[in-house]
Design an enzyme around this catalytic site. Structure first.
Site, PDB file in Angstrom:
ATOM      1  N   HIS A 285       0.860  -1.198   0.000  1.00 22.85           N
ATOM      2  CA  HIS A 285       0.000   0.000   0.000  1.00 22.85           C
ATOM      3  C   HIS A 285       0.894   1.246   0.000  1.00 22.85           C
ATOM      4  CE1 HIS A 285      -2.902   3.034   1.133  1.00 22.85           C
ATOM      5  NE2 HIS A 285      -3.870   2.172   0.858  1.00 22.85           N
TER       6      HIS A 285
ATOM      7  N   GLU B 278      -4.222   1.676  -7.153  1.00 27.43           N
ATOM      8  CA  GLU B 278      -4.665   2.831  -6.374  1.00 27.43           C
ATOM      9  C   GLU B 278      -3.781   4.029  -6.707  1.00 27.43           C
ATOM     10  OE1 GLU B 278      -6.753   1.757  -2.470  1.00 27.43           O
ATOM     11  OE2 GLU B 278      -4.640   1.409  -2.131  1.00 27.43           O
TER      12      GLU B 278
ATOM     13  N   GLY C  11     -11.336   2.782   1.319  1.00 29.70           N
ATOM     14  CA  GLY C  11     -10.853   3.279   2.608  1.00 29.70           C
ATOM     15  C   GLY C  11     -11.966   4.018   3.337  1.00 29.70           C
TER      16      GLY C  11
HETATM   17  P1  PGA Z   1      -9.817   5.929   0.165  1.00 25.08           P
HETATM   18  O1  PGA Z   1      -8.600   4.930   0.515  1.00 25.08           O
HETATM   19  O2  PGA Z   1     -10.972   5.070  -0.311  1.00 25.08           O
HETATM   20  O3  PGA Z   1     -10.113   6.622   1.470  1.00 25.08           O
HETATM   21  O4  PGA Z   1      -9.346   6.844  -0.891  1.00 25.08           O
HETATM   22  C1  PGA Z   1      -8.329   3.818  -0.288  1.00 25.08           C
HETATM   23  C2  PGA Z   1      -7.119   3.096   0.239  1.00 25.08           C
HETATM   24  O5  PGA Z   1      -6.129   3.715   0.631  1.00 25.08           O
HETATM   25  O6  PGA Z   1      -7.094   1.857   0.270  1.00 25.08           O
END
Ligand code: PGA
Length: 252
Positions: A94, A168, A236
Site C-alpha cells: 500500500h 490505487e 478506505g
Molecule cells: P480511500 O482509501 O478510499 O479513502 O481513498 C483507499 C485506500 O487507501 O485503500
C-alpha cells in the site's frame, strides 16, 4: 472482491457493530467476496465474531511487517502470526506503507513470497503519484512495481492464483478525487496486458483480478465497478460507515 480498508480507525465496539450490520445488509455473492481489513489489534476479535456468527465476511490484514522469521523487529507482524489467526488476505505494498516504512520493491517481493508460502492471499497494491502522472510516466512506474512478480521464487500455480492486484493512484487516495472512468479502464488494461506479456501466467490460465482503489464512494462506485477490466474495489474512507459500505457492496 470488495475490500474495506479501515486504516487506523475504529474501536472494538465499532468493529462489532460494523461486522453485524454489514453481514445483515449485504447480499453476499460467492463470486464477490467481502473482505474486512480492520487495524491489526482487532484482527483476532473480528475473526472470532465472524466465526461465532457464521458471517460471510473474510478477514484481511492491512500489514505484514516481516520478511524473515529469524529477523528481530519490535512490533513486527509475521505471516505465521496472520495464519495462526486464520486471516485469509493481506495487503502488501500500500502506498502509505511504501511511503512511511520506505518499503522497496525488493522487500515487497519477499513479503509476497512469504505470504503465499503461508497460504495467505495477497492483495498487491500499486499506483503512481501525481508528478509521475503529470509527466506521463505512469506506465513505466507501474511496470517497475509489477516487475515484483518477475522476482517471485514461487512457481506453484495454486499460489499464483492467490494474487490480486489493487490499482490505487496515490493522488486519488483519500483526496475525494477518484480517477476518471477512461483513465481507470486504460490503466487496468495496461496492467493486465503487462502481466500477460511479461509473466505469461495466461499460459497457466491465471489472470489476476485488478481492483480499483482511491476515493471510491456511493456516488461513483457503480460507474467504476462497471468499467472494463475492473474486478473489484478497495475502499478506505467510505468503508467505515456500515450502511455506505453495504450499499456499495450490493451495487457492485
Ligand atoms: P480511500 O482509501 O478510499 O479513502 O481513498 C483507499 C485506500 O487507501 O485503500
Amino acid at each position: 472482491m470488495i475490500i474495506a480498508n479501515w486504516k487506523m480507525n475504529g474501536t472494538r465496539q465499532s468493529v462489532a457493530t460494523w461486522i453485524q450490520a454489514v453481514s445483515n445488509n449485504i447480499n453476499i455473492k460467492d463470486v464477490n467476496p467481502c473482505i474486512f481489513c480492520p487495524p491489526t489489534c482487532y484482527l483476532e476479535y473480528a475473526r472470532r465474531l465472524v466465526d461465532e456468527n457464521d458471517y460471510h465476511i473474510e478477514i484481511g490484514s492491512q500489514i505484514v511487517n516481516h520478511s524473515f522469521e529469524d529477523e528481530s523487529l519490535t512490533g513486527g507482524i509475521s505471516t505465521t502470526m496472520l495464519k495462526d489467526l486464520s486471516v485469509e488476505y493481506v495487503l502488501v505494498g500500500h502506498s502509505e506503507q511504501r511511503n512511511f516504512l520506505k518499503e522497496s520493491n525488493n522487500v515487497i517481493t519477499k513479503k509476497i513470497e512469504k505470504a503465499l508460502e503461508d497460504e495467505l492471499s495477497v492483495i498487491y497494491c500499486i499506483g503512481e503519484d501525481i508528478d509521475t502522472k503529470n509527466k506521463n510516466e505512469a506506465y513505466s512506474f507501474l511496470s517497475e512495481q509489477l516487475d515484483v512478480f518477475c522476482q517471485l521464487q514461487i512457481t506453484h500455480e495454486d499460489k499464483l492464483r492467490s494474487i490480486t492486484v489493487a490499482y490505487e493512484p496515490i493522488w486519488a487516495i483519500g483526496s475525494g478525487l477518484n480517477a476518471e472512468k477512461d483513465y481507470i479502464e486504460e490503466t487496468h488494461g495496461f496492467i493486465k496486458k503487462y502481466i500477460n506479456d511479461h509473466l505469461e501466467w495466461d499460459k497457466l490460465d491465471i489472470y489476476p483480478a485488478v481492483l480499483y482503489g482511491g476515493s471510491v464512494n456511493l456516488n461513483n462506485c457503480e460507474e467504476i465497478i462497471s468499467s472494463t477490466n475492473v474486478d473489484g474495489l478497495l475502499i478506505g474512507g467510505a468503508s467505515l460507515n456500515s450502511e455506505t459500505f453495504s450499499k456499495i457492496y450490493n451495487l457492485s
